[in-house]
Design an enzyme around this catalytic site. Sequence first.
Site, PDB file in Angstrom:
ATOM      1  N   CYS A   6      -3.754  -8.071 -22.002  1.00 33.13           N
ATOM      2  CA  CYS A   6      -3.990  -9.509 -21.807  1.00 33.13           C
ATOM      3  C   CYS A   6      -5.487  -9.821 -21.949  1.00 33.13           C
ATOM      4  O   CYS A   6      -6.330  -8.925 -22.026  1.00 33.13           O
ATOM      5  CB  CYS A   6      -3.453  -9.965 -20.458  1.00 33.13           C
ATOM      6  N   CYS A  28      -4.462   0.305  -1.646  1.00 33.83           N
ATOM      7  CA  CYS A  28      -5.202  -0.894  -1.221  1.00 33.83           C
ATOM      8  C   CYS A  28      -6.510  -0.538  -0.530  1.00 33.83           C
ATOM      9  O   CYS A  28      -7.554  -0.469  -1.163  1.00 33.83           O
ATOM     10  CB  CYS A  28      -4.370  -1.833  -0.356  1.00 33.83           C
ATOM     11  N   GLU A  86       0.880  -1.175   0.000  1.00 36.91           N
ATOM     12  CA  GLU A  86       0.000   0.000   0.000  1.00 36.91           C
ATOM     13  C   GLU A  86       0.921   1.230   0.000  1.00 36.91           C
ATOM     14  O   GLU A  86       0.973   1.978   0.976  1.00 36.91           O
ATOM     15  CB  GLU A  86      -0.881  -0.063   1.266  1.00 36.91           C
ATOM     16  N   CYS A 114      -7.494  -8.110 -19.163  1.00 42.53           N
ATOM     17  CA  CYS A 114      -7.635  -6.655 -19.315  1.00 42.53           C
ATOM     18  C   CYS A 114      -8.573  -6.302 -20.464  1.00 42.53           C
ATOM     19  O   CYS A 114      -9.309  -5.328 -20.398  1.00 42.53           O
ATOM     20  CB  CYS A 114      -6.268  -5.999 -19.538  1.00 42.53           C
TER      21      CYS A 114
HETATM   22  P1  NAD Z   1      -9.461  -4.307   9.780  1.00 43.89           P
HETATM   23  O1  NAD Z   1      -8.836  -5.248  10.735  1.00 43.89           O
HETATM   24  O2  NAD Z   1      -9.122  -2.860   9.867  1.00 43.89           O
HETATM   25  O3  NAD Z   1     -11.040  -4.410   9.934  1.00 43.89           O
HETATM   26  C1  NAD Z   1     -11.720  -5.609  10.193  1.00 43.89           C
HETATM   27  C2  NAD Z   1     -12.921  -5.290  11.081  1.00 43.89           C
HETATM   28  O4  NAD Z   1     -13.690  -6.478  11.207  1.00 43.89           O
HETATM   29  C3  NAD Z   1     -12.574  -4.848  12.490  1.00 43.89           C
HETATM   30  O5  NAD Z   1     -13.254  -3.646  12.798  1.00 43.89           O
HETATM   31  C4  NAD Z   1     -13.022  -5.990  13.379  1.00 43.89           C
HETATM   32  O6  NAD Z   1     -13.483  -5.548  14.647  1.00 43.89           O
HETATM   33  C5  NAD Z   1     -14.145  -6.576  12.533  1.00 43.89           C
HETATM   34  N1  NAD Z   1     -14.427  -7.988  12.797  1.00 43.89           N
HETATM   35  C6  NAD Z   1     -13.547  -8.985  12.985  1.00 43.89           C
HETATM   36  N2  NAD Z   1     -14.199 -10.151  13.175  1.00 43.89           N
HETATM   37  C7  NAD Z   1     -15.517  -9.877  13.075  1.00 43.89           C
HETATM   38  C8  NAD Z   1     -16.686 -10.658  13.170  1.00 43.89           C
HETATM   39  N3  NAD Z   1     -16.649 -11.983  13.413  1.00 43.89           N
HETATM   40  N4  NAD Z   1     -17.882 -10.043  13.014  1.00 43.89           N
HETATM   41  C9  NAD Z   1     -17.952  -8.697  12.778  1.00 43.89           C
HETATM   42  N5  NAD Z   1     -16.867  -7.909  12.704  1.00 43.89           N
HETATM   43  C10 NAD Z   1     -15.663  -8.492  12.835  1.00 43.89           C
HETATM   44  O7  NAD Z   1      -9.149  -4.870   8.324  1.00 43.89           O
HETATM   45  P2  NAD Z   1      -9.231  -4.150   6.899  1.00 43.89           P
HETATM   46  O8  NAD Z   1      -7.932  -3.540   6.567  1.00 43.89           O
HETATM   47  O9  NAD Z   1     -10.466  -3.347   6.815  1.00 43.89           O
HETATM   48  O10 NAD Z   1      -9.354  -5.458   5.955  1.00 43.89           O
HETATM   49  C11 NAD Z   1     -10.491  -6.270   6.057  1.00 43.89           C
HETATM   50  C12 NAD Z   1     -10.268  -7.592   5.329  1.00 43.89           C
HETATM   51  O11 NAD Z   1     -10.161  -7.358   3.924  1.00 43.89           O
HETATM   52  C13 NAD Z   1      -8.973  -8.326   5.728  1.00 43.89           C
HETATM   53  O12 NAD Z   1      -9.276  -9.720   5.706  1.00 43.89           O
HETATM   54  C14 NAD Z   1      -8.025  -7.984   4.587  1.00 43.89           C
HETATM   55  O13 NAD Z   1      -7.007  -8.945   4.463  1.00 43.89           O
HETATM   56  C15 NAD Z   1      -8.974  -7.969   3.416  1.00 43.89           C
HETATM   57  N6  NAD Z   1      -8.586  -7.181   2.242  1.00 43.89           N
HETATM   58  C16 NAD Z   1      -8.972  -7.676   1.038  1.00 43.89           C
HETATM   59  C17 NAD Z   1      -8.716  -6.950  -0.119  1.00 43.89           C
HETATM   60  C18 NAD Z   1      -9.165  -7.450  -1.457  1.00 43.89           C
HETATM   61  O14 NAD Z   1      -8.773  -6.890  -2.480  1.00 43.89           O
HETATM   62  N7  NAD Z   1     -10.002  -8.488  -1.530  1.00 43.89           N
HETATM   63  C19 NAD Z   1      -8.024  -5.737  -0.013  1.00 43.89           C
HETATM   64  C20 NAD Z   1      -7.681  -5.254   1.249  1.00 43.89           C
HETATM   65  C21 NAD Z   1      -7.962  -5.988   2.377  1.00 43.89           C
HETATM   66  N1  AHE Z   2      -2.301 -14.960  -1.496  1.00 40.77           N
HETATM   67  C1  AHE Z   2      -3.552 -15.267  -0.840  1.00 40.77           C
HETATM   68  C2  AHE Z   2      -4.698 -14.423  -1.316  1.00 40.77           C
HETATM   69  C3  AHE Z   2      -4.544 -13.001  -0.887  1.00 40.77           C
HETATM   70  C4  AHE Z   2      -5.605 -12.179  -1.541  1.00 40.77           C
HETATM   71  O1  AHE Z   2      -6.762 -12.584  -1.675  1.00 40.77           O
HETATM   72  N2  AHE Z   2      -5.227 -11.006  -1.954  1.00 40.77           N
HETATM   73  C5  AHE Z   2      -6.162 -10.048  -2.481  1.00 40.77           C
HETATM   74  C6  AHE Z   2      -5.674  -8.714  -2.142  1.00 40.77           C
HETATM   75  S1  AHE Z   2      -5.614  -8.447  -0.413  1.00 40.77           S
HETATM   76  C7  AHE Z   2      -4.974  -6.909  -0.350  1.00 40.77           C
HETATM   77  O2  AHE Z   2      -4.945  -6.516   0.942  1.00 40.77           O
HETATM   78  C8  AHE Z   2      -6.193 -10.090  -4.005  1.00 40.77           C
HETATM   79  O3  AHE Z   2      -6.135  -9.125  -4.722  1.00 40.77           O
HETATM   80  N3  AHE Z   2      -6.343 -11.220  -4.536  1.00 40.77           N
HETATM   81  C9  AHE Z   2      -6.358 -11.407  -5.952  1.00 40.77           C
HETATM   82  C10 AHE Z   2      -4.989 -11.786  -6.454  1.00 40.77           C
HETATM   83  O4  AHE Z   2      -4.830 -11.929  -7.654  1.00 40.77           O
HETATM   84  O5  AHE Z   2      -4.087 -11.932  -5.622  1.00 40.77           O
HETATM   85  C11 AHE Z   2      -3.916 -16.720  -0.983  1.00 40.77           C
HETATM   86  O6  AHE Z   2      -4.826 -17.127  -0.248  1.00 40.77           O
HETATM   87  O7  AHE Z   2      -3.284 -17.414  -1.804  1.00 40.77           O
HETATM   88 ZN    ZN Z   3      -4.194  -4.640   1.483  1.00 42.00          ZN
END
Ligand code: NAD
Ligand code: AHE
Ligand code: ZN
Length: 380
Positions: free
Chosen positions: A103, A177, A71, A106
Amino acid sequence: MSDTVGKTITCKAAIAWAPNEPLSIEDVQVLPPRAHEVRIKVLHTGVCHTDQYTLSGKDPEGAFPSILGHEGAGIVESIGDGVTSVKPGDYVIALYTAECKECKFCRSGKTNLCGKVRETQGKGVMPDGTSRFRARGKDILHFMGTSTFSQYTVLADVSCVAVTDRIGTDKSCLLGCGITTGYGAAVVSAKVEEGSTIAVFGAGCVGLSIIMGAKKNKAGRIIAVDLNDNKEGWARKFGATDFVNPLKIPRNVLLQEYLVNMTDGGCDYTFDCTGNVSVMRAALEACHKGWGESIVIGVAAAGQEITTRPFQLVTGRVWRGCAFGGVKGRTQLPGLVDDYLRGELKVDEFITHRVSMDRLNEAFDVMKQGDCIRCVVDMS
Ligand code: NAD
Ligand code: AHE
Ligand code: ZN
């Protein structure tokens, strides 16, 4: 031209030598960028829960020793042959979701995932299969194609985007991020409609950003769900209309039943931002019959699986997910920066803590406490 061009740079980086150990702040050698690569002086980086997840050893793609961090924002120091999209002196945001624009992914118009560098990125190396980092005489792996916990890092040219420096890298790093992921999940992926009812499970940086996006799209009801009561004030500040603490609902009622009852049949959109697979199920089952969509964003550890009765899907609920909010980094991030500069996108409000690079481990400590939304690390 900088006198470092074409030379190896020795600087400080936070190296993850092994899972579950504190990061070691020490000298690292950063090799010059090769063809279609960019070397960046990282000025600021956020610390995301996913960095902690990989450091914990639960990420199947986690490999050590490596330099974590995804990030980040900084300034281009030098470029390799063939790079035309950025030039030395440009301010850039690192992109863990690359965008090559060429790709199959994209060009599909269906996804922001890009196939160009993802395979090597997952192995912790640059697209030519080698690393640009050395420390203690050993190769150090890259992470998520970004490795922003180093004062200098090397990225594929498709893994960064130039943006105006008027935003400041202490803010723009967060668009790399958390904020983009949540805001994009609501606005780009779900496309939340005016008047709709949504529920956001987990009101951290990602969840609050979803709330911000849902409010922008004029959702009628925005329910924040979190175990931490302190998140109620945060969620309302970003636009939530309701707050539910699952620990405080009647013990004989499932969370999904509680939400279905309070929303006249369920939500139009729900979002998991916890990474907890039980919460993911509750989020799916809190959706309205016939059309409700649940979007998985949280990252669950290796071996975890989601379950529900197939009947939930037969009766019209949709279960899907998104990475980086579905946002195409090179195409769409400059627009988000413009939104910020016009005062239409909150960023400063997410920064609860700041530390200097030598205290990077403290950013991991504060992230585990309930009062941190984002800790920004000054890498200079
Ligand atoms: P964070 O820790 O700041 O926030 C998570 C929140 O969830 C907290 O406020 C916590 O109290 C709450 N929580 C935890 N367990 C809970 C439950 N059982 N019920 C209700 N609330 C609950 O995290 P963040 O930075 O906001 O990230 C959130 C999630 O998203 C993480 O798993 C992170 O790895 C993921 N993430 C995914 C992507 C993506 O592209 N898919 C990108 C960034 C982060
Ligand atoms: N490497 C992990 C998966 C992690 C994951 O899901 N990453 C997210 C971004 S999290 C950012 O905070 C993501 O973008 N996934 C799509 C990708 O292509 O990585 C695993 O479980 O293998
Ligand atoms: Zn992240």
